[in-house]
Design a protein around this motif. Structure first.
Motif, mmCIF file in Angstrom:
data_model
loop_
_atom_site.group_PDB
_atom_site.id
_atom_site.type_symbol
_atom_site.label_atom_id
_atom_site.label_comp_id
_atom_site.label_asym_id
_atom_site.label_seq_id
_atom_site.Cartn_x
_atom_site.Cartn_y
_atom_site.Cartn_z
ATOM 1 N N ASP A 57 5.117 -12.376 -8.168
ATOM 2 C CA ASP A 57 5.766 -12.246 -9.478
ATOM 3 C C ASP A 57 5.462 -10.886 -10.113
ATOM 4 O O ASP A 57 6.353 -10.197 -10.629
ATOM 5 C CB ASP A 57 5.303 -13.383 -10.386
ATOM 6 N N ALA A 58 4.179 -10.484 -10.073
ATOM 7 C CA ALA A 58 3.804 -9.198 -10.661
ATOM 8 C C ALA A 58 4.423 -8.041 -9.894
ATOM 9 O O ALA A 58 4.846 -7.037 -10.495
ATOM 10 C CB ALA A 58 2.277 -9.070 -10.688
ATOM 11 N N ILE A 59 4.507 -8.160 -8.571
ATOM 12 C CA ILE A 59 5.084 -7.083 -7.770
ATOM 13 C C ILE A 59 6.556 -6.884 -8.114
ATOM 14 O O ILE A 59 7.027 -5.768 -8.348
ATOM 15 C CB ILE A 59 4.887 -7.373 -6.272
ATOM 16 N N LEU A 60 7.307 -7.983 -8.151
ATOM 17 C CA LEU A 60 8.730 -7.871 -8.427
ATOM 18 C C LEU A 60 9.001 -7.411 -9.863
ATOM 19 O O LEU A 60 9.934 -6.650 -10.124
ATOM 20 C CB LEU A 60 9.416 -9.204 -8.153
ATOM 21 N N ARG A 61 8.213 -7.875 -10.805
ATOM 22 C CA ARG A 61 8.432 -7.448 -12.185
ATOM 23 C C ARG A 61 8.107 -5.965 -12.379
ATOM 24 O O ARG A 61 8.769 -5.274 -13.165
ATOM 25 C CB ARG A 61 7.592 -8.302 -13.128
ATOM 26 N N SER A 62 7.107 -5.481 -11.665
ATOM 27 C CA SER A 62 6.839 -4.043 -11.743
ATOM 28 C C SER A 62 7.991 -3.241 -11.147
ATOM 29 O O SER A 62 8.342 -2.166 -11.644
ATOM 30 C CB SER A 62 5.527 -3.724 -11.028
ATOM 31 N N GLY A 63 8.597 -3.779 -10.076
ATOM 32 C CA GLY A 63 9.780 -3.120 -9.516
ATOM 33 C C GLY A 63 10.961 -3.139 -10.473
ATOM 34 O O GLY A 63 11.732 -2.181 -10.550
ATOM 35 N N ILE A 64 11.099 -4.237 -11.219
ATOM 36 C CA ILE A 64 12.184 -4.327 -12.208
ATOM 37 C C ILE A 64 12.005 -3.269 -13.285
ATOM 38 O O ILE A 64 12.968 -2.644 -13.737
ATOM 39 C CB ILE A 64 12.225 -5.742 -12.806
ATOM 40 N N ARG A 65 10.758 -3.068 -13.705
ATOM 41 C CA ARG A 65 10.508 -2.060 -14.739
ATOM 42 C C ARG A 65 10.682 -0.638 -14.214
ATOM 43 O O ARG A 65 11.066 0.264 -14.955
ATOM 44 C CB ARG A 65 9.098 -2.228 -15.302
ATOM 45 N N LYS A 66 10.424 -0.452 -12.937
ATOM 46 C CA LYS A 66 10.419 0.900 -12.391
ATOM 47 C C LYS A 66 11.784 1.324 -11.874
ATOM 48 O O LYS A 66 12.206 2.467 -12.074
ATOM 49 C CB LYS A 66 9.380 0.973 -11.262
ATOM 50 N N PHE A 67 12.503 0.419 -11.224
ATOM 51 C CA PHE A 67 13.785 0.754 -10.601
ATOM 52 C C PHE A 67 14.905 0.056 -11.372
ATOM 53 O O PHE A 67 15.254 -1.092 -11.092
ATOM 54 C CB PHE A 67 13.803 0.348 -9.122
ATOM 55 N N THR A 68 15.438 0.759 -12.334
ATOM 56 C CA THR A 68 16.420 0.148 -13.235
ATOM 57 C C THR A 68 17.801 0.022 -12.609
ATOM 58 O O THR A 68 18.641 -0.707 -13.143
ATOM 59 C CB THR A 68 16.531 0.991 -14.510
ATOM 60 N N ASN A 69 18.065 0.702 -11.506
ATOM 61 C CA ASN A 69 19.390 0.605 -10.917
ATOM 62 C C ASN A 69 19.541 -0.584 -9.982
ATOM 63 O O ASN A 69 20.634 -0.831 -9.480
ATOM 64 C CB ASN A 69 19.718 1.896 -10.153
ATOM 65 N N LYS A 114 0.829 -1.205 0.000
ATOM 66 C CA LYS A 114 0.000 0.000 0.000
ATOM 67 C C LYS A 114 0.872 1.266 0.000
ATOM 68 O O LYS A 114 0.563 2.238 -0.687
ATOM 69 C CB LYS A 114 -0.930 0.002 1.213
ATOM 70 N N ALA A 115 1.942 1.231 0.796
ATOM 71 C CA ALA A 115 2.806 2.403 0.871
ATOM 72 C C ALA A 115 3.517 2.667 -0.458
ATOM 73 O O ALA A 115 3.672 3.812 -0.882
ATOM 74 C CB ALA A 115 3.841 2.225 1.979
ATOM 75 N N VAL A 116 3.921 1.588 -1.129
ATOM 76 C CA VAL A 116 4.631 1.746 -2.396
ATOM 77 C C VAL A 116 3.682 2.216 -3.491
ATOM 78 O O VAL A 116 4.041 3.045 -4.340
ATOM 79 C CB VAL A 116 5.342 0.427 -2.775
ATOM 80 N N ASP A 117 2.468 1.699 -3.493
ATOM 81 C CA ASP A 117 1.508 2.073 -4.530
ATOM 82 C C ASP A 117 0.959 3.474 -4.347
ATOM 83 O O ASP A 117 0.458 4.076 -5.296
ATOM 84 C CB ASP A 117 0.352 1.069 -4.554
ATOM 85 N N ASP A 118 1.035 4.012 -3.128
ATOM 86 C CA ASP A 118 0.497 5.342 -2.856
ATOM 87 C C ASP A 118 1.523 6.392 -3.263
ATOM 88 O O ASP A 118 2.604 6.500 -2.655
ATOM 89 C CB ASP A 118 0.154 5.470 -1.363
ATOM 90 N N ASP A 119 1.209 7.142 -4.282
ATOM 91 C CA ASP A 119 2.150 8.159 -4.765
ATOM 92 C C ASP A 119 2.279 9.326 -3.802
ATOM 93 O O ASP A 119 3.275 10.061 -3.845
ATOM 94 C CB ASP A 119 1.702 8.683 -6.134
#
Length: 871
Positions: free
Chosen positions: A206-218, A167-172
């Motif tokens: 799986d979806a959570i981690l893949r979204s993190g891969i797309r978002k945080f490239t470093n 919830k904290a991560v999804d909340d902009d």
């Protein structure tokens, strides 16, 4: 009145005091002051008692009665709730906290929640109760979610903690109070869901981690490893391998690749080691093991083939260079150097090399390429050539010449390499045809287009102007073609105005080899018309030398015209060699007078720094042709220093010395001496003693005592003129220096000096910088007041310098020179003369005050005069 009553009876027993408070509160139940004082008295009385003591329960009841009317007072609630927290009455305390939150306004809730959260952290509080209370707290303070997450992690409630992090991560709009970034929260979430996969239910890991891969490239490598670790802990090893492979084929940095590859290698080694320990036929049990990081995960696999696992590990190790090359190309697919390195990786595998070349030439964008794209095409064609497939090599070259390269030279290189390949396979006619095809102008060529407009189009439209291509073409024609075809190619280069000086020289040399001299000279003429200095220098040099070599003196006037044209075009610093060639031509085939005219023009034209060697040559030739008269005229012109024949001071002095030597050899001693006198002003005795030594030797050999004295006088005069600047500088420095003997001078480390004191006094007497008084200061009485004129008109006496060096004056020296011929007898007679001092009458000086000399005004003058007469 009740408060004064209670204050008056404060020394009575506690029971009687409580009765007074009860009576007062019965009359005034809404008095906050009475309730606070009463409750403080009761709290002081129960301090230190056991939580089970009855007095505490009576105090609780008192608080309850107080809150009937004081339920809006947060201070009473806080005291009551603190008392309950100390008694560890969990249920009653929780309910009291809830009542307080209901009774008080929301602006006061933050004070209650601080104590409430502190109560929840105490041991013995049920976890479910704490979680529910925290949920209520987050509704009013959603920014404090990290505190709840930390509590859940401390209680090992990984599922709720993961959901709160999601919830904290999804909340902009979420802002961490602890200063954590979204990236750090993502990594914290990944650690929880990968290390505790069984506790985290209901989340799409799986979806959570893949979204993190797309978002945080470093942190891509770490997230891919975390996803694979999640499947490993679930016992899904093949799925974990797929995740690793997907990560290896998608990462774009070497750091991420190294992390994933090392993790995958460690995973395969761990499985292989476990299989070797348990045997080939035993399946690994689904029990917890420990990886290299000390983390628990289950080692379980369906396979039991050790050889297969060994082959898989070896294949993974062998694929590392290829995988790393793929990473570099994903990072920048337009890096030509990396494509070449990838081709070398597949050495010995022609199929993979052809695939790599094909992928490279279709991927790299000519405008974005880093490196030389044409080298890929050339390497591709050479690959087919090395394997004997010339036809496919020609196909590759045919496609390469259609590529819109960024630079014209790249396309020209492809054409040249194609022709080189044909030459290596003895296809000479094909090579010539290729060059003719490459250098042909486009059919729709618009001659009116400017160079800028032409550069904006594709390089294929400008290929016909490539000098690299034409140079290669003309070399082929010289080797394989005819004389006429070669001349046509050279003429085309000149017509396109893309020739270089070397092309012009080569063309002329080619014609001269075939005895076409006049055509060669025409080429030289076109070359000098095309270029300017300094590029045209070598063309003129070759043109003039070849012309003189060919015709000598038979076409002298034409040669002279060529030399004059070359000299008119040449700048002064590049004309010296041309003048020497011109003069040599005139000396050998022309007139000596013309040669002298060339030399005279040369010394007027070349830079001043290069004139002296030319003057030497000029003088030598003048001596050979015309004799001393012409030589003297040249010397006089050189040393007079008038434009445009002037020399530098050093060269002028050297010229004078040589002129003097010439006159000395000719016996003209007076002329030689006059030349030395003329040059003496350019020779500083301190820095150039050689000149004065030469003059002194000359006077010793040819002069007398008078001429020697005159030389010494000139030497002193020149030395004084050169030292004048230094003298003025010293005067200025003395003026600015601290007064000798003063505090500043003593602090500077200098001792008081009498000489310095005298110089300072002289400077103070004069207002003119650099002027030293002779000891007498005269003033105009008419310019001074009457009362001050006599005093200022008086002579100022300067103390005599004890270290003064007495030198004879010039007049004394002249007198000495005039009396030198009288012999020693007269000198001895003068030595016995006794001089008397006589005062000069005042009338001699008139009315000008301060003019009368005195012995004090010029100390030592009489003694110097006596010594001079004695000598």
């Amino acid at each position: 009145m009740w408060w004064r009553y209670i204050e008056a009876r404060k020394h009575v027993s506690a029971r009687r005091k409580y009765l007074l408070y009860e009576r007062a509160l019965k009359s005034l139940p809404g008095s906050y002051k009475l309730w606070i004082a009463y409750l403080a008295e009761r709290r002081l009385a129960v301090r230190g008692l056991s939580p089970t003591d009855g007095a505490l329960e009576a105090l609780n009841n008192t608080y309850e009665r107080a809150l009937v009317t004081m339920h809006k007072m947060p201070r009473i609630w806080l005291d009551y709730l603190g008392l309950l927290v100390d008694q560890r009455l969990v249920t009653r305390t929780r309910r009291s906290f809830d009542r307080a939150l209901c009774a008080l306004p929301i602006t006061q809730h933050d004070r209650i929640w601080q104590l409430y959260l502190k109560f929840l952290m105490q041991p013995g509080i049920p976890t479910e109760t704490a979680v529910r209370v925290y949920r209520r707290y987050l509704k009013i303070e959603p920014t404090h979610a990290e505190e709840h997450i930390a509590y859940l992690k401390s209680k090992e409630l990984w599922g709720p903690a993961a959901r709160m992090l999601v919830k904290a991560v999804d909340d902009d709009t979420f802002v961490s109070l602890e200063g954590k970034s979204k990236h750090q929260l993502w990594l914290e979430l990944c650690d929880i869901i990968t290390r505790h996969p069984r506790e985290v239910t209901g989340l799409k890991v799986d979806a959570i981690l893949r979204s993190g891969i797309r978002k945080f490239t470093n942190e891509v490598g770490r997230l891919w490893a975390a996803l694979a670790d999640y499947y490993i802990r679930q016992g899904l090893y093949e799925k974990a391998r797929d995740v690793y492979e997907e990560g290896l084929t998608t990462v774009v940095t070497v750091r991420d690749f190294s992390l994933i590859f090392d993790t995958l290698t460690q995973f395969e080694e761990t499985l292989l080691q476990h299989q070797l320990q348990n045997g080939a036929d035993d399946e690994p049990a689904a029990e917890d093991g420990v990886d290299s990081d000390g983390e628990d995960f289950a080692l379980k696999d369906d396979g039991n083939d050790i050889d297969l696992r060994l082959a898989r590990l070896q294949h993974l190790t062998e694929r590392r260079p290829e995988l790393l090359s793929s990473v570099m190309l994903r990072q920048n697919p337009h890096n030509v150097h990396e494509w070449h390195k990838r081709v070398k990786l597949f050495e010995g595998n022609p199929g993979r090399q052809i695939t790599t070349f094909t992928e490279a030439v279709t991927t790299v964008d000519p405008n974005l390429a880093i490196g030389k794209l044409h080298t890929l095409w050339i390497g591709f064609a050479r690959f087919y050539e090395r394997h004997g497939d010339i036809d496919n090599a020609r196909v590759v070259f045919e496609k390469a010449i259609q590529v819109p390269f960024k630079y014209l030279d790249d396309l020209a290189t492809v054409w040249c390499e194609w022709a080189e390949m044909e030459l290596q396979h003895k296809q000479f006619r094909r090579a010539l045809d290729l060059m003719r095809r490459a250098t042909a102008a486009p059919l729709n060529l618009d001659r009116r287009k400017g160079a800028k407009e032409e550069k904006e189009g594709p390089v294929q439209g400008r290929l016909y102007r490539s000098l690299r291509l034409w140079s290669f073409y003309v070399d082929l024609e010289e080797s394989l073609g005819t004389l006429e075809s070669t001349k046509a190619v050279y003429s085309s280069i000149l017509d396109l105005r893309i020739a270089t000086p070397q092309i012009v020289l080569n063309y002329a040399e080619f014609l001269q080899e075939h005895k076409y001299w006049e055509e060669a000279f025409q080429v030289y003429e076109r070359g000098v018309a095309l270029f300017r200095y300094p590029h045209v220098r070598e063309i003129w040099k070759a043109y003039l030398s070849k012309f003189v070599q060919r015709y000598g003196g038979s076409k002298l006037e034409r040669a002279r015209d060529l030399f004059r044209q070359a000299l008119d075009m040449a700048p002064p610093d590049s004309s010296r060699e041309l003048f020497l060639q011109f003069a040599a031509l005139e000396e050998k085939h022309g007139l000596s007078r013309s040669a002298m005219a060339v030399y005279e023009r040369a010394v007027r034209t070349v830079p001043v720094s290069e004139r002296f060697p030319l003057y030497e040559l000029y003088l030598a030739r003048a001596s050979d042709f015309f004799g001393v008269g012409k030589v003297r005229e040249i010397y006089e012109t050189a040393i007079e220093g008038q434009e445009p024949y002037n020399l530098s001071e050093e060269d002028t002095k050297r010229m004078c010395q040589r002129y003097a030597q010439l006159e000395r050899k000719l016996g003209e001693v007076d002329r030689a001496r006059a030349i030395l006198v003329h040059a003496s002003g350019l020779a500083d005795p301190r820095t150039d003693p050689g000149f004065w030594s030469e003059w002194q030797a000359f006077e010793v050999a040819h002069g007398n005592e008078d001429t020697f004295r005159e030389m010494m006088r000139i030497k002193r005069s020149v030395a004084a003129s050169y030292s004048q600047t230094h003298f003025n500088t010293s005067i200025v420095e003395a003026t600015l220096a601290p007064e000798p003997g003063s505090a500043a001078a003593v602090e500077a480390g200098g001792r008081p000096d009498e000489m310095q004191a005298l110089e300072a006094a002289a400077l103070r007497q004069s207002n003119i910088p650099g002027f030293v008084s002779a000891g007498v200061t005269q003033t105009d009485p008419s310019m001074q007041p009457a009362d001050k004129a006599p005093a200022q008109a008086a002579a100022v006496s300067v103390p005599a310098n004890q270290e003064d060096i007495e030198l004879a004056d010039v007049d004394d020296v002249d007198e000495e020179e005039n009396g030198a011929d009288q012999g020693g007898a007269a000198a001895a007679a003068d030595a016995d003369i006794q001089l008397q001092q006589q005062a000069v009458p005042e009338a001699v000086f008139g009315s000008v005050p301060g003019k009368r000399p005195s012995a004090e005004a010029a100390p030592g003058a009489l003694e110097r005069f006596k010594r001079a007469k004695a000598q």
